[in-house]
Design an enzyme around this catalytic site. Sequence first.
Site: not given
Length: 399
Positions: A137, A218, A220, A253
């Site tokens: 990212w 991470d 998400a 999300k």
Amino acid sequence: MLTRTDEMARSLADLQPVASDSLLQLIALCNADPRPEKIDVGVGVFRDGQGNTPILKVMKEAERRLLETQETKAYLGSAGDKRFAELLRPVLLGEHADDDRIAGVQTPGGCGALRLGFELIANANPKARVLVGTPTWPNHPPIIRGVDLEIVEYPYYERGQGSIRFDAMADALSRAEPGDVALLHGCCHNPTGADLDEDQWRRVVAIVAERGLIPLIDIAYQGFGRGLDEDAFGVRLMLSTCDEVIVAQSCDKNFSVYRDRVGSLWVKTASADTTATAMGHVFQLAREMWSMPPDHGAAAVRIILDDSGLRERWLVELAAMRDRINSVRTKIAAADPRLAFIGRQFGMFSMLPLSTGQVLKLREDKAIYMADSGRFNVVGMSDDQVDTFIAAVVEAMNG
Ligand code: LMR
């Protein structure tokens, strides 16, 4: 670019212009394009078949209840909404939910959690190096540089093949020093969509444990890949094996509350006492950066998770988002053998085998907006744009 440590910058007048973040630039470019046929597969927000990002129905209900029942907006403290973190625990940690060596705290989105996690690492060991897969990212490296930690890249993805460069990744992790940090994507890898399978997770976890690395995972997009539990496989396996684990989580999300900024940071150390000390650092760091996280989105998520009926409704809406992602993937994958890899990947993103020049040409000629890297959001387009998108991509690939 000048940094805060650059001796040349002594006043605001000495600041040099910085390039604005490429994704934010892309959003602005797309918004400014007047062509009605434009296709926005740039930013990572879920869109439904009509091309909208509606507020989940269950979220509307939770917000209604919040509006009716909330009696005060007085400060909650640096930990934010403690019940939110308590309810999120089993969703993320599964069988580790009762482990008192793991503590979690509400953060402003996943980005806030990442910053807080890296700040914590820098407090513990400013010399730690962070192993970062390429590509990753695009906001990961600036966050890491922002806390003055050194970045060491490891190969992650073979673009032409649409597959993970697993041996090269494992080799790079095996050569890391004890105390180095391995940044990993829990699921739905951004930007590639290429997730580690269960065997690969087992090997990564073994290397991380053997080398004495600290994993920072991470996550998400939990629930956007295979399912809530399946997507947390790597996080939970790491917790089973390693004494020290950091997890940066986002609800932006999977609860579709993007701009409300709802996330959490989880820290595991070898004992409940050392975790309590680490959390003391976390609260102080949060206090310095944002003092207290924004409340609204986390409070609404808390209301959903605290009510079995609302929770069920959330799971149904989450499954519908996942189904759309997977059905668009299947359709694109079936269109051309060169795109078949997209059907084997997970989450909102994949990277097309296109050069930056081809990506820019698609933008100019066809009003198709994706990141320069070729990353596109599988569900950025509406149902009636999918065929146009596929035809344009195939034409571009044919050169
Ligand atoms: C994305 O990757 O598009 C999203 O995570 C939005 C962002 O902030 O980059």
